[in-house]
Design an enzyme around this catalytic site. Structure first.
Site: not given
Length: 1046
Positions: A713-714
Site C-alpha cells: 500500500l505505502d
C-alpha cells in the site's frame, strides 16, 4: 610455487571474534629453527592482524616476516575460509573448507580454488590410524560453552530472586586463559561446598546429550564443581529424596547426567529393545522419550550431540509448553552444537559471543533478549572455541606442525603420506580421485532441489525408487562407490536429501532417487547397492561401533509414463510469513479463476497460465500452526514449517515454485533474494527497496529474474497511482508543479472511540518510533527539515473535500525529496510532500511530557516497582501527595500547561483525558520488563488501544498533483483517493491494511507468473508494465480508486 618451503599464515576475516591462529609463534620458531632440511619450512610470512591472539611482533621475534603479500608462499594456511579474493593462483591452501560433502554454501570457495589452479587440503579430512579426526576444537567448544552458560545461569537465578555463586563468573573470553576461567569455576565450587545452594533451585541437574569431545569438554568444567554424576534411570530418585529431606548435602553440590540415543528414544514395537545400528538406519521405527524421562528432571540441558532431521527432536516447543505447565525445573538450554531449528525446536537463532542469550517464553511462543520474565534462557554460539583462542591455537598448532612440513615442501601429490593424500580435495586445479563425486552431487542437487520432478521432466526415468544411505559416506568415501555402481549399470540418480555428519563419530545420511528406464536394470542397481551395504557392514564393524554403511530401500514411484494423460502442473507461489497480510494474498491467488470473469480482469490479463488449473499456494512460517491458521478455509493451499535462516530448507521450498512472496521483516529479504537469484525464481515484497537489495540488481538481471519491492500500500499502491497520474499529465504536455500525498491506516470512525481516536492492530512500538523520524520536504520551492523530536509538533490539520467528516492531522513522512527522483519530477515540482495521516492532536503533547522517551528511567531501575500513577506524577513533576483517584483531568491539564507542554486549554484537557484513559493514573505496579517511559507507553497503548474482534480499521490514501500546461497557461488539480474498510467474511475479520498490502503483492506474483512483466532486476512498481495492469486488478478485487480533475 608448490613445495617451495615458504609458508603463509592468513589473517582471519570470517568473524570479528575469530582470534585463533593455525600456528603460534612457538610453533613457527620450531619450524624455522629446525631448518628446511628437517622441517620442510624455510620461511614463514604472516599476514598482519590486530585481533589475532598472538600479536605480529611475537611472530617477528621468532623470525617470521609480517606482510599482507603472500604471493611468495607455496602453502598458505588459516583456520576458517578466507575471502574469495584472498585465493592466489597455483598455491596450496589448508583450512576448514566445508567442501568435501558438496555443502552448497561452500561451493563458491571450491570453484575459486579450481579456477585458480590451486590446491586445497581440508583439516577435517586429516585422520589418524584409528579413523578419528586429528584436528578439531570440540573440547574447547564444550569448555567455553559451559563457562558461558554458568555465567548466564547466575543472572537468570538472580531474576528469580536467588543469589548464587555463579553470579561472580564472567564469560569465557573475559578470562586471560583457560586456566584463569577454571580457577574462577573452582572458586565458585568452593563457595558451593561451604555455603551451599538455595534449596529452591535444588537439585541442580545438568543433562549432557552425547559423550563426544564437545560433551567431554563441557563435563570437564562441571567436574570442577562439587558434583555427582547419576545414571539417567536414577533422575527421579533425586527429586523424591529432595521432597523427603531438606538441608542435606545435596544442597552443597550439583548433579550431572549424560544421555545418549538409548536414553532418548525407544522402539515403537514394545517387543524390541534399542539397537543403535537399527536406530541410525530406521529412525522411523522409534519414538522420542527424552521429554518424558529426562527433561522433566533437568535444570539445564547441555546439548552436545549431533542430530539430523530424520531423527526425532530432543525437545519440541509443544513438549516444552507441557513441561513448564507441570512446573518442571528447566531453566535453560546450552546448545553448544548451535544446531539452529534442529534437535531443540525453539532454538531457532544463533547467538553471539557478546550477546550469548535469548529467552524463549513457551506460553506465548515469543523471544526476548533479557534475563527476566517467564520461559527458558538459551545460548547457541557457533564460534565458541575462539573464546579460548590461545589454548585452542596451541592445541591445534601442535598437531598441525607435525605434518605442515610435508604440505609445504611436497610438489608431487603421489608422494604425500596417505593421511594427507586423503585430505587433499583439489590438486593443481583438479579434483583428486577420492573427491570426483562432488560434481555429481552438485549436479544432482542443482538439477532439481524439489523432491518431485514433474513427469515430463527430461531426466525423469520410467522407474524410480527412493534409496536411503546412511553411515560414514563421505569420511570413508563410500558415496563414490555407490554412485559408480548406479551409473555403471546405466541408471541415474537425483539427490533428494543430504545431511552430513559433523564429526568423525557422526554418520551421514543421503536419500537418492535412483532411476532407470527398465525395471530389471533398476532391480540390479538396488541389488548392487544392497550387496555393497552388506560387504561394508561386515568389514566396517570396529570394536562396538555400528556398521559403517547401511542401506534401506523404499519405492516412491514406479510407473510407465503415459504422456498423453499427463496432468498439467500447477504454477507455484511460495508465501513466506504468517501475519495478517498473508491471508488475503493467498486467497487472491487461489481465486484467480473466479476473478477471471470480471471485465477489468479480462481487460488486463491475457494469462499464460491455466486459470482453470488454479495456482498452487504454499504458506511457510517458522511455526507450522501459524501457517495453518493462514490457510484455514483456503482450498488446496499448503502450510509448511520453514526457518528461512536454514539455507537448505529455504532452497528446497523456493525451488518448487515460480514466484516467492516475502512478507517477512525487511532484514530477511536479502537472504531470500539471494536464494531466488541462485534458483532463478522471481520475488515480490511489500517492503522498501533499500541499498542492500539494490546491490543485487545486476545479479537478478544475470539470473533473468525480477525482484519487485514496495508492492504493498505505502509503499505500493501510492507509487502506482502517482506514476499513473504523473505520466498521464506528461502525455498531455503538462508540467507537474506540485505533488502531495497522504496515507494512513486508521480506525474507522465507529472504532475511533477513545481520546486519541487511534488504535493499533499490532505492537505500537513501530508506529511510535516512526513518529520520531526526521522529515524533509519541499514547499513552494523551499526545503523544509523537521527534527525527529519535533515531528509531532509539525502536525497540521487536514480535511478531505470529499470526506469532510474526517477530522485528520498529517505528519511529514521521512524524506519526500527522494521521490522527486524516483517519480522523475524533481526538476519540475516546487512542492513535494508525502505525509502520514492520523486522527487527533494529542501525540505531540504526550511526547513533550516524556512518555515516548527511550532512555532508561531511574524510577524503573529499582527492584521495588513503581505504580503507573507514581511514574506519571514523576513525569509531570507532581508531588505524590494525592491518591490516583484524587487526580482529575483538570489537575493534569493545568500541570501540562504550567510546564509549557501545551498552550491550548482544549488540547491539554484532551491529553489529560488520554492519560487517564490509558491507565497512567492507576495504582497497578509497572512490570519489570519496562525500563523506559517508551516501554510503559507501548505496554499501555497495546492494552488499551487494540481493536475488538468486531471493529473495523480503514485505510485512506489521497494524492493531489497540480499540473501546469504552458501553452494554455491552464492549471489543473488532479486528485485520486482510495478508501477501504476492514471486512468480515465467514466470521473472520480481514483488516483494510492487510487487504491493501496482501492483494498488491499477490498481483505482483500473478503478473510475473503470466509473464506480463518483462523487465528484470530489482524494481519498484513505477513502470507502466507493472502499475497499469496492477491498478486494474486491484479494482477488479473490489478496492475502489476514485479519480477526478478540477
Amino acid at each position: 610455487m608448490l613445495g617451495n618451503g615458504v609458508l603463509g599464515i592468513l589473517s582471519e576475516t570470517c568473524n570479528k571474534w575469530e582470534r585463533r591462529a593455525p600456528l603460534t609463534p612457538a610453533h613457527c620458531a620450531r619450524l624455522l629453527h629446525t631448518g628446511k632440511g628437517k622441517s620442510g619450512v624455510a620461511r614463514i610470512i604472516v599476514q598482519p592482524s590486530t585481533k589475532r591472539i598472538y600479536h605480529d611482533a611475537l611472530y617477528e621475534e621468532v623470525g617470521c616476516e609480517v606482510s599482507e603479500d603472500l604471493s611468495e608462499c607455496g602453502l598458505i594456511v588459516g583456520v576458517k575460509q578466507p575471502k574469495l579474493e584472498m585465493i592466489l593462483p597455483e598455491r596450496a591452501y589448508s583450512f576448514f573448507s566445508h567442501t568435501h560433502k558438496a555443502q552448497k554454501e561452500s561451493m563458491p570457495m571450491l570453484d575459486k580454488i579450481l579456477a585458480e589452479s590451486a590446491t586445497l587440503y581440508d583439516y577435517e579430512l586429516i585422520v589418524g590410524d584409528h579413523g578419528k579426526r586429528l584436528l578439531a576444537f570440540g573440547k574447547y567448544a564444550g569448555r567455553a560453552g559451559m563457562v558461558d552458560f554458568l555465567h548466564g545461569l547466575g543472572q537468570r537465578y538472580l531474576s528469580f530472586g536467588y543469589s548464587t555463586p555463579f553470579l561472580s563468573l564472567g564469560s569465557s573470553y573475559m578470562y586471560t586463559s583457560l586456566a584463569a576461567a577454571k580457577a574462577a569455576i573452582i572458586s565458585v565450587g568452593e563457595e558451593i561446598s561451604s555455603l551451599g545452594l538455595p534449596s529452591g533451585i535444588c537439585p541442580l541437574v545438568f543433562v549432557f546429550t552425547g559423550n563426544g569431545n564437545v560433551s567431554q569438554g563441557a563435563q570437564e568444567i562441571l567436574k570442577l564443581l562439587p558434583h555427582t554424576f547419576v545414571d539417567p534411570s536414577r533422575l527421579p530418585e533425586l527429586f523424591e529424596k529432595n521432597q523427603q529431606s531438606q538441608g542435606s548435602k545435596r544442597l552443597f553440590k550439583v548433579y550431572g547426567c549424560v544421555v545418549t540415543s538409548k536414553d532418548m528414544v525407544e522402539p515403537k514395537d514394545p517387543s524390541k529393545i534399542f539397537d543403535k545400528a537399527d536406530y541410525y538406519s530406521h529412525p522411523e521405527h522409534y519414538s522420542p522419550i527424552f521429554h518424558e524421562r529426562i527433561a522433566p528432571y533437568a535444570s539445564v540441558i547441555v546439548n552436545c550431540m549431533y542430530w539430523e532431521q530424520r531423527f526425532p527432536r530432543f525437545l519440541t516447543t509443544k513438549q516444552l509448553q507441557d513441561l513448564k505447565s507441570q512446573r518442571c525445573p528447566l531453566v535453560g538450554i546450552a546448545d553448544i552444537t548451535c544446531d539452529i531449528g534442529g534437535s531443540i525446536e525453539f532454538v531457532n537463532q544463533a547467538t553471539t559471543i557478546d550477546s550469548p542469550f535469548f529467552r524463549f517464553d513457551p506460553l506465548t511462543e515469543s523471544y526476548h533478549y533479557d534475563m527476566e520474565g517467564t520461559g527458558v534462557i538459551c545460548s547457541a554460539v557457533d564460534i565458541l572455541p575462539t573464546e579460548f583462542a590461545k589454548e585452542a591455537s596451541q592445541h591445534f598448532g601442535t598437531i598441525l606442525s607435525q605434518f605442515i612440513g610435508h604440505l609445504a615442501s611436497t610438489k608431487d601429490f603421489d608422494v604425500l603420506p596417505p593421511h594427507l593424500k586423503q585430505a587433499c580435495i583439489v590438486h593443481r586445479g583438479a579434483l583428486t580421485p577420492l573427491y570426483e563425486y562432488i560434481p555429481r552431487m552438485r549436479e544432482s542437487a542443482s538439477d532439481e532441489l524439489s523432491q518431485n520432478l514433474p513427469d515430463f521432466h527430461p531426466n525423469k526415468k520410467t522407474h524410480t525408487q527412493l534409496v536411503s544411505l546412511s553411515g560414514h559416506l563421505f569420511d570413508d568415501f563410500l558415496i563414490n562407490e555407490a554412485l559408480d555402481r548406479i551409473e555403471a549399470a546405466g541408471g541415474s540418480f537425483r539427490l533428494v536429501k543430504c545431511h552430513v555428519g559433523q564429526s568423525a563419530d557422526s554418520t551421514s545420511y543421503s536419500e537418492l532417487e535412483v532411476g532407470a528406464d527398465d525395471s530389471k536394470v533398476l532391480d540390479q542397481i538396488i541389488d548392487s547397492l544392497t550387496s555393497l551395504a552388506n560387504i561394508r557392514g561386515k568389514k566396517g564393524t570396529v570394536e562396538n561401533q555400528p556398521n559403517k554403511f547401511s542401506l534401506t530401500v523404499g519405492k516412491i514411484q514406479e510407473n510407465g509414463l503415459d504422456h498423453g494423460n499427463q496432468t498439467k502442473r500447477k504454477a507455484g507461489v511460495l508465501i513466506l510469513g504468517a501475519g495478517r497480510v498473508c491471508q488475503p494474498a493467498a486467497e487472491f491467488l487461489v481465486s484467480i479463476k473466479d476473478l477471471s470473469s470480471c471485465p477489468l480482469f479480462e481487460k488486463c490479463m491475457d494469462l499464460n497460465i491455466d486459470v482453470e488449473n488454479d495456482i498452487q499456494v504454499t504458506v511457510a512460517s517458522l511455526y507450522l500452526k501459524d501457517a495453518e491458521e493462514v490457510i484455514q478455509g483456503i482450498p488446496d493451499a499448503i502450510a509448511v514449517q520453514l526457518d528461512v535462516s536454514d539455507k537448505e530448507s529455504l532452497h528446497k521450498y523456493v525451488s518448487q515454485v515460480e514466484v516467492v512472496i516475502s512478507l517477512l521483516p525487511p532484514s530477511c529479504h536479502v537472504a531470500i533474494a539471494k536464494a531466488c537469484i541462485e534458483l532463478k525464481k522471481h520475488l515480490v515484497t511489500a517492503s522498501y527497496v533499500d541499498d542492500s537489495l539494490l546491490k543485487l540488481d545486476q545479479d537478478a538481471k544475470d539470473a533473468d529474474i525480477t525482484v519487485i519491492g514496495e508492492m504493498g500500500l505505502d509503499p505500493g499502491i501510492d507509487h502506482m497511482l502517482a506514476m499513473k497520474m504523473i505520466n498521464e499529465a506528461h502525455t498531455k504536455g503538462g508540467k507537474v508543479c506540485s505533488f502531495t500525498s497522504y496515507c494512513g491506516g486508521l480506525p474507522s470512525p465507529a472504532a475511533a472511540n477513545n481520546p486519541l481516536a487511534y488504535k493499533f492492530s499490532w505492537n505500537p512500538a513501530g508506529a511510535l518510533r516512526a513518529g520520531r523520524n526526521p522529515a524533509t520536504y519541499r514547499s513552494h520551492g523551499e526545503v523544509k527539515q523537521v527534527n525527529g523530536d519535533n515531528l509531532y509538533d509539525s502536525a497540521v490539520r487536514f480535511r478531505l473535500p470529499d470526506f469532510p467528516a474526517f477530522a485528520l492531522e498529517v505528519l511529514p513522512n521521512r524524506n519526500s525529496l527522494i521521490y522527486g527522483d524516483i517519480y522523475k519530477i524533481g526538476d519540475e515540482v516546487s512542492t513535494i510532500f508525502r505525509g502520514t495521516l492520523r486522527f487527533g492532536e494529542i501525540m505531540g503533547t504526550l511526547a513533550r511530557i516524556g512518555f515516548f522517551d527511550t532512555e532508561a528511567q531511574t524510577i524503573l531501575k529499582s527492584s521495588e516497582r513503581p505504580t503507573f500513577v507514581t511514574f506519571t506524577l514523576k513525569l509531570l513533576d507532581i508531588e505524590e501527595t494525592l491518591s490516583g483517584s484524587d487526580i482529575g483531568e483538570t489537575d493534569i491539564a493545568e500541570r501540562i500547561i504550567s510546564l509549557g507542554h501545551c498552550k491550548e486549554q482544549a488540547v491539554a484537557l484532551k491529553t489529560a483525558r488520554t492519560i487517564i484513559f490509558l491507565g497512567f493514573c492507576e495504582h497497578t505496579l509497572i512490570p519489570s520488563t519496562c525500563k523506559s517511559a517508551f516501554d510503559v507507553a507501548c505496554l499501555r497503548m497495546e492494552e488499551r488501544l487494540s481493536y475488538s474482534i468486531i471493529e473495523q480499521d480503514m485505510v485512506l490514501l489521497y494524492h493531489e498533483i497540480e499540473v501546469e500546461f504552458p501553452e494554455s497557461q491552464k492549471i489543473e488539480k488532479h486528485q485520486a483517493t482510495l478508501l477501504e474498510f476492514g471486512k468480515t467474511e465467514k466470521g473472520r475479520m480481514t483488516t483494510a491494511m492487510a487487504l491493501t498490502v496482501g492483494v498488491p503483492v499477490a498481483i505482483g506474483a500473478l503478473l510475473l507468473l503470466s509473464n506480463k512483466i518483462k523487465s528484470r532486476g530489482v524494481l519498484r512498481p513505477i513502470e507502466q508494465e507493472v502499475y497499469a495492469p496492477a491498478l486494474d486488478l486491484i479494482q477488479a478485487c473490489g478496492i475502489n480508486l476514485l479519480e477526478k480533475i478540477e
